[in-house]
Design a protein around this motif. Structure first.
Motif: not given
Ligand SMILES: *Cc1c(COP(=O)(O)O)cnc(C)c1O
Length: 343
Positions: A63-72, A97-100, A224-229
């Protein structure tokens, strides 16, 4: 000899009633949006938090990493406390995952404050990394199970909004915070754009977490959740456990908190232990072992022989977590075991 496992609140076992709720749950294919139990859980959590929508995930890390990916976007930067789970305990996911990148900041016992953030240099200048997301943690984990005062959260959320930053709350132990500080869930959720809750810690579920936010953000979160399996199918079995926990396991977190105080007070009597009992606000008890006594590894193995399990954090720092599978009597037994080993 029964084991008293204080390594983490993730070791809790689902109760018979929770399992019955899982077995009885109506199911469907959640990737197709057709699992009624998942849909009901997502709607329920969104309502509790005062957000438009929510997305059920495998873990709080997801959930956290989906959020990071969404926001950045790649190349952006996150502002986070240096003890934050997203930065320290998620296997380098923000970069991978998000390159941040992350600016890991100081702050009293895991809490950020606006004064620290305002003092950061980050002008709109091509030399600088684009700062994009503020991540907060409530309760804090490694920083000591501490609760954000409501006003501090509000001030931080407002500041982020004024700066044009997105904000995310890692609420893996969100309800420990609301129970300890007696604030309403929505009062905290309102301060940030997205919130993670975890069901597999003190709430006692076998797995599962959830991300909540705006309808638009959660629409993207599904991709994003789908992408992350994390696109699960008849996930209602797990969502049923989460729904059961929301109904039956939140208030009992107060017992975990009093057990943590009981344990901390017991440990404070032992001279090889340095502990700030006033810092124990929820279910996490952190303490330092005197190096003249020995290493945490030695203490861990000697306690294990007496049926008590605790965890080492780093160097001489150790952690014990109370949870719903530990009784008041077992805390007494654990304190006796510590006293026996550390005498
Ligand atoms: C445990 C924890 C997580 C991750 O939870 P999982 O469901 O195990 O991935 C995230 N944030 C904090 C603060 C935690 O303590």
């Amino acid at each position: 000899m029964s084991t008293i496992d204080l390594r983490s609140d993730t070791v809790t076992q689902p109760t018979a009633e929770m399992k019955a709720a899982m077995v009885a749950a109506p199911l469907g294919d959640d990737v197709m949006g057709e699992d009624p139990t998942v849909n009901a859980l997502e709607a329920r959590v969104a309502a509790i938090l005062g957000k438009e929508a929510a997305v059920f995930t495998c873990t709080a890390t997801q959930a956290n990493q989906i959020a990071v990916r969404l926001h950045t976007r790649p190349g952006d930067e996150i502002l986070i406390h240096r003890t934050g789970h997203i930065g320290l305990y998620e296997a380098g996911a923000p970069a991978a995952i998000s390159g941040v990148s992350m600016r890991q900041l100081d702050g009293d016992r895991g809490l950020l404050d606006v004064a620290t953030l305002e003092a950061l240099p980050w002008p709109d200048d091509p030399h600088f990394t684009r700062t994009r997301l503020l991540c907060l943690e409530n309760t804090t984990n490694i920083a000591g199970g501490r609760v954000y005062p409501l006003e501090r959260m509000q001030t931080l959320g407002q500041w982020a909004g004024q700066q044009g930053l997105r904000s995310h709350l890692d609420g893996a132990r969100f309800f420990n915070a609301t129970v300890a500080a007696r604030y309403q869930p929505a009062q905290i959720a309102e301060c940030v754009d997205t919130v993670t809750l975890c069901f597999s810690k003190g709430l006692g579920c076998p797995m599962g977490a959830i991300l909540a936010g705006s309808a638009e953000a959660m629409h993207q979160a599904r991709r994003v959740r789908k992408m992350l399996g994390g696109g699960m199918r008849q996930a209602g079995m797990m969502a049923a456990a989460a729904r059961y926990a929301l109904d039956h396991h939140i208030d009992a977190l107060a017992h975990d908190h009093s057990h943590a105080r009981q344990l901390a007070n017991g440990l404070a009597q032992l001279s090889p232990v340095a502990i700030d009992t006033a810092a124990v606000e929820t279910n996490l008890v952190f303490f330092d072992l005197d190096p003249d006594w020995g290493t945490p590894a030695t203490l861990i193995s000697q306690l294990a022989e007496l049926g008590v399990k605790v965890g080492g954090i780093y160097q001489q720092r150790m952690r014990a977590a109370t949870h719903r599978d530990v009784t008041t009597e077992q805390i007494e037994i654990a304190v006796e075991a510590f006293a026996k080993v550390l005498r």
